[in-house]
Design an enzyme around this catalytic site. Structure first.
Site, PDB file in Angstrom:
ATOM      1  N   GLU A  53       1.402  -0.817  -0.133  1.00 37.70           N
ATOM      2  CA  GLU A  53       0.014   0.422  -0.308  1.00 37.70           C
ATOM      3  C   GLU A  53       1.066   1.316  -0.393  1.00 37.70           C
ATOM      4  O   GLU A  53       1.248   1.265   0.917  1.00 37.70           O
ATOM      5  CB  GLU A  53      -0.929   0.310   0.959  1.00 37.70           C
ATOM      6  CG  GLU A  53      -1.625   0.651   0.988  1.00 37.70           C
ATOM      7  CD  GLU A  53      -2.397   1.201   2.338  1.00 37.70           C
ATOM      8  OE1 GLU A  53      -2.839   0.314   2.929  1.00 37.70           O
ATOM      9  OE2 GLU A  53      -3.661   2.276   2.463  1.00 37.70           O
ATOM     10  N   ARG A 278       4.782 -12.064   9.947  1.00 34.67           N
ATOM     11  CA  ARG A 278       5.941 -11.598   9.488  1.00 34.67           C
ATOM     12  C   ARG A 278       6.799 -11.617  10.479  1.00 34.67           C
ATOM     13  O   ARG A 278       7.985 -11.523  11.216  1.00 34.67           O
ATOM     14  CB  ARG A 278       5.415 -10.183   9.820  1.00 34.67           C
ATOM     15  CG  ARG A 278       4.972  -9.706  11.390  1.00 34.67           C
ATOM     16  CD  ARG A 278       4.198  -8.230  11.262  1.00 34.67           C
ATOM     17  NE  ARG A 278       2.881  -8.102  10.343  1.00 34.67           N
ATOM     18  CZ  ARG A 278       3.518  -6.815   9.726  1.00 34.67           C
ATOM     19  NH1 ARG A 278       4.257  -5.871   9.935  1.00 34.67           N
ATOM     20  NH2 ARG A 278       2.392  -7.345   9.016  1.00 34.67           N
ATOM     21  N   LYS A 288       4.828   0.608   9.110  1.00 32.16           N
ATOM     22  CA  LYS A 288       4.581   2.209   9.050  1.00 32.16           C
ATOM     23  C   LYS A 288       3.974   2.964   9.196  1.00 32.16           C
ATOM     24  O   LYS A 288       4.434   4.285   9.817  1.00 32.16           O
ATOM     25  CB  LYS A 288       4.286   2.040   7.429  1.00 32.16           C
ATOM     26  CG  LYS A 288       4.860   1.017   6.083  1.00 32.16           C
ATOM     27  CD  LYS A 288       4.526   1.074   5.127  1.00 32.16           C
ATOM     28  CE  LYS A 288       3.270   0.249   4.805  1.00 32.16           C
ATOM     29  NZ  LYS A 288       2.805   0.287   3.463  1.00 32.16           N
TER      30      LYS A 288
HETATM   31  P1  ATP Z   1       2.886  -1.935   8.036  1.00 35.29           P
HETATM   32  O1  ATP Z   1       2.669  -2.729   9.524  1.00 35.29           O
HETATM   33  O2  ATP Z   1       4.491  -2.122   8.010  1.00 35.29           O
HETATM   34  O3  ATP Z   1       2.157  -0.834   7.833  1.00 35.29           O
HETATM   35  P2  ATP Z   1       1.970  -3.152   5.649  1.00 35.29           P
HETATM   36  O4  ATP Z   1       1.377  -4.734   5.579  1.00 35.29           O
HETATM   37  O5  ATP Z   1       0.788  -2.591   6.192  1.00 35.29           O
HETATM   38  O6  ATP Z   1       3.625  -3.053   6.736  1.00 35.29           O
HETATM   39  P3  ATP Z   1       1.640  -3.524   2.710  1.00 35.29           P
HETATM   40  O7  ATP Z   1       2.219  -2.359   2.487  1.00 35.29           O
HETATM   41  O8  ATP Z   1       0.325  -3.593   3.533  1.00 35.29           O
HETATM   42  O9  ATP Z   1       2.468  -2.511   4.400  1.00 35.29           O
HETATM   43  O10 ATP Z   1       2.843  -4.841   3.138  1.00 35.29           O
HETATM   44  C1  ATP Z   1       2.959  -4.680   1.807  1.00 35.29           C
HETATM   45  C2  ATP Z   1       3.463  -6.771   1.996  1.00 35.29           C
HETATM   46  O11 ATP Z   1       4.460  -6.727   2.758  1.00 35.29           O
HETATM   47  C3  ATP Z   1       2.586  -7.686   2.465  1.00 35.29           C
HETATM   48  O12 ATP Z   1       2.135  -8.719   1.028  1.00 35.29           O
HETATM   49  C4  ATP Z   1       2.305  -7.626   3.491  1.00 35.29           C
HETATM   50  O13 ATP Z   1       2.595  -8.738   3.987  1.00 35.29           O
HETATM   51  C5  ATP Z   1       3.521  -7.312   3.420  1.00 35.29           C
HETATM   52  N1  ATP Z   1       4.876  -7.684   4.403  1.00 35.29           N
HETATM   53  C6  ATP Z   1       5.065  -6.228   5.391  1.00 35.29           C
HETATM   54  N2  ATP Z   1       5.396  -6.307   7.002  1.00 35.29           N
HETATM   55  C7  ATP Z   1       6.134  -7.391   7.285  1.00 35.29           C
HETATM   56  C8  ATP Z   1       6.857  -8.145   7.486  1.00 35.29           C
HETATM   57  N3  ATP Z   1       7.523  -7.582   8.851  1.00 35.29           N
HETATM   58  N4  ATP Z   1       7.237  -9.471   7.338  1.00 35.29           N
HETATM   59  C9  ATP Z   1       7.105  -9.318   5.996  1.00 35.29           C
HETATM   60  N5  ATP Z   1       5.866  -9.263   5.616  1.00 35.29           N
HETATM   61  C10 ATP Z   1       5.818  -7.971   5.588  1.00 35.29           C
HETATM   62 MG    MG Z   2      -1.305  -3.729   4.837  1.00 39.93          MG
END
Ligand code: ATP
Ligand code: MG
Length: 584
Positions: A53, A278, A288
């Site tokens: 995102e 994760r 984020k």
């Molecule tokens: P955050 O919690 O940091 O805001 P998010 O999951 O909301 O992260 P996205 O932009 O939706 O951020 O993530 C893109 C991809 O990266 C998704 O498939 C998510 O599952 C993966 N991802 C995000 N954080 C991690 C992590 N700590 N370890 C592994 N994969 C991750």
């Molecule tokens: Mg997300």
């Protein structure tokens, strides 16, 4: 000789690390893919995607997901898309889109012509929603956001049906079309899936699919005033792209039944969702939202601050993409949450930099050293190997003269026992140069601070060795004062003092463990002349001080700035522990 022996010993250790991780780390997703291929599912096709995102910069956790998705596609001759899940215009920005593309490319992956946006599917998603309404599987609901929450119930209590749940299909179609046309104020209505308000899974209790929101979208502008929720957009986007294996993190496990329900109701291609744990890393945070808070409140100098766990921060700090990919491979993929010790990441970095970084001499806190028996107008050039790990990197010349700088902390007037560096009457080796013995100490009369040392040198010890193989235990780095030039060096420590800054006690927030000493700027360092041409982004090993990288933002040719990427210290016991943790 002793030095060489110690090096041999350390070499053994490094080899052990490699051996311990040569067996491929666990990756249950690989097993699922192999099984699917064996059974001929999707004609053996493997098509993954990385779906960020664009509401922030990517961090090292995302790197794990990127390596996994692009890596598996590569491994099985498949494809991997880059798709921006841009369904929430109020938090998203093109700055983030651009940075994400730069980071994925820098990590070494290529989506070729497969760059997509969930916003490309807004029209298609709208059509899908109409299909559900016409099947009696979605309805326009006039409850406010608070009321929707109230009606939803809890984990232990079932929810209540919305009073608008039984509207006729015609009315729902009409209301939904008028929602799109902008006839209703923000937040006044939603479109909801009609599933089961008593489902034990809260995600199935008539989830919201659309909300009314007048916000400009970074790609569709003001075309839409209704926006799909992530839950409604994600699964269908995967399906539209023909994604075979939709890999995501564990928090979406409970959403899978909903995604499957949507796909079944629509009768479209079914992507298989697979969840993994994760990445959590000690001494840092991976959200984020929290990282944005650090940026906005000025606790760091931006998303790319070298202390940030972002890809851009790590890059500016001096990390190589190879070391990050190596790290992601070594930690493996599991179903259970765990925290990986940050020393493992640093270890992967050191292993890589040890092989590729040219050695240099830079004195961080200079102390003048005058060699009394070295002729005043004399100077000479000494040979130095650029990288003992890689003879092909050659040698360079280092100027030597009567007045040098050494490291302040390499001298003690009253040394403790086993002090092998410089002290009155003690002899040490100057790297690549000569043996020197300290004969006199000059102090500032007022402060008592040592400001200059006097030494004699042994002209027979050129290159750092004597014929009689006289033993000295200490070897110091140095620069020639008339040839060296000033540089700025920035030393970093972890951004947080707590091992798990994300899990602070109730009532206190994650910023309470911010490390006030995470940045130390040394502005009067002295560098050997070969560094004058150092290009931004180039990495070096400064002898005895660690790995450094020319800063890409603040460094200019006449005022070079170096970031310390990592110290040289690599704690074997800690790494072993980290490996065990990551294998759990
Ligand atoms: P955050 O919690 O940091 O805001 P998010 O999951 O909301 O992260 P996205 O932009 O939706 O951020 O993530 C893109 C991809 O990266 C998704 O498939 C998510 O599952 C993966 N991802 C995000 N954080 C991690 C992590 N700590 N370890 C592994 N994969 C991750
Ligand atoms: Mg997300």
């Amino acid at each position: 000789m002793k030095d060489n022996k110690r090096k041999e010993k350390n070499k053994d250790k490094t080899e052990d690390v490699t051996k311990a991780t040569v067996t491929p780390p666990p990756n249950f997703i690989r097993d699922i893919i192999e099984k699917d291929r064996k059974e001929g599912k999707n004609e053996g096709r493997v098509h993954t995607r990385f779906p960020p995102e664009p509401n922030g910069y990517l961090h090292i956790g995302h790197a794990k997901s990127i390596c996994l998705n692009f890596g598996l596609a590569e491994e099985y001759g498949g494809l991997c898309n880059l798709r921006f899940d841009d369904t929430n215009p109020s938090r998203e920005d093109v700055e983030y889109v651009d940075s994400i593309m730069e980071d994925v490319r820098w990590l070494g992956f290529d989506w070729k012509d497969r760059l997509f946006y969930a916003s490309d599917y807004f029209e298609q998603l709208y059509e899908y929603a109409l299909q559900l309404i016409k099947k009696g599987k979605a309805y326009a609901c006039d409850l406010s956001a608070d009321e929707v929450r109230e009606y939803r119930g809890t984990l232990t209590e079932p929810g209540k049906n919305s009073p608008y749940r039984e509207r006729s299909i015609e009315e729902n179609v009409d209301l939904f079309e008028r929602m799109r046309k902008g006839e209703f104020p923000d937040g006044s209505r939603t479109l909801r899936a009609k599933i089961d308000m008593a489902s034990p899974n809260l995600n199935m209790r008539d989830p919201v699919m659309y909300r009314i929101l007048r916000a400009s979208h970074h790609r569709t502008g003001d075309k839409w005033c209704i926006y799909a929720t992530y839950d409604w957009a994600h699964g269908q986007s995967d399906s539209i792209e023909g994604i075979t294996h939709s890999i995501c993190t564990l928090e979406f496990e409970d959403h899978r039944p909903l995604y499957d329900w949507f796909i079944e109701q629509l009768g479209i291609f079914h992507s298989q969702q697979i969840e993994f744990a994760r990445l959590n890393l000690s001494y840092t945070i991976m959200s984020k939202r929290k990282l944005l808070e650090l940026v906005e409140e000025g606790h760091v100098g931006g998303w790319g601050d070298p202390r940030m766990p972002t890809i851009s921060g790590l890059r500016r700090r001096g990390y190589t993409s190879e070391s990050i990919r190596d790290f992601c491979e070594r930690i493996g993929v599991a179903k259970r949450e765990s925290t990986v010790d940050i020393v493992l990441l640093e270890h992967c970095l050191r292993e890589d930099l040890n092989e590729r970084a040219q050695r240099m001499m830079v004195v961080l806190r200079p102390l003048r050293l005058v060699i009394d028996n070295y002729p005043e107008d004399q100077e000479e050039e000494l040979d130095a190997v650029n990288n003992p790990e890689d003879p092909s990197m050659g040698t360079r010349k280092i100027p030597f003269s009567r007045v040098l700088y050494i490291e302040k902390e390499d001298f003690r007037e009253d040394p403790p026992k086993k002090w092998f560096r410089l002290a009155p009457g003690q002899e040490v080796r100057l790297k690549h140069a000569y043996y020197v013995t300290c004969t006199d100490v000059i102090k500032d009369e007022r402060t008592g601070e040592v400001v200059e040392l006097h030494c004699t040198y042994d002209p027979e010890s050129r290159g750092g060795w004597t014929k009689d193989e006289r033993r000295v235990r200490g070897t110091l780095h140095w620069v020639s004062s008339s040839h060296s030039f000033p540089v700025e060096v920035r030393l970093y420590d972890y951004l947080f003092t707590a091992e798990n800054p994300g899990e602070t006690e109730e009532g206190s927030d994650f910023k309470s463990s911010l490390n006030p000493n995470s940045l130390d700027i040394l502005s009067a360092c002295q560098a050997e002349p070969s560094l004058k041409e150092a290009e931004p982004g180039t990495r070096y090993q400064f002898l005895r001080q660690g790995y450094f990288c020319v800063d890409t933002a603040d460094s200019v040719p006449d005022a070079l700035v170096f970031n310390r990427t990592a110290t040289l210290r690599d704690t074997w016991a800690k790494i072993e522990k980290a490996l065990k943790m990551s294998e759990k």
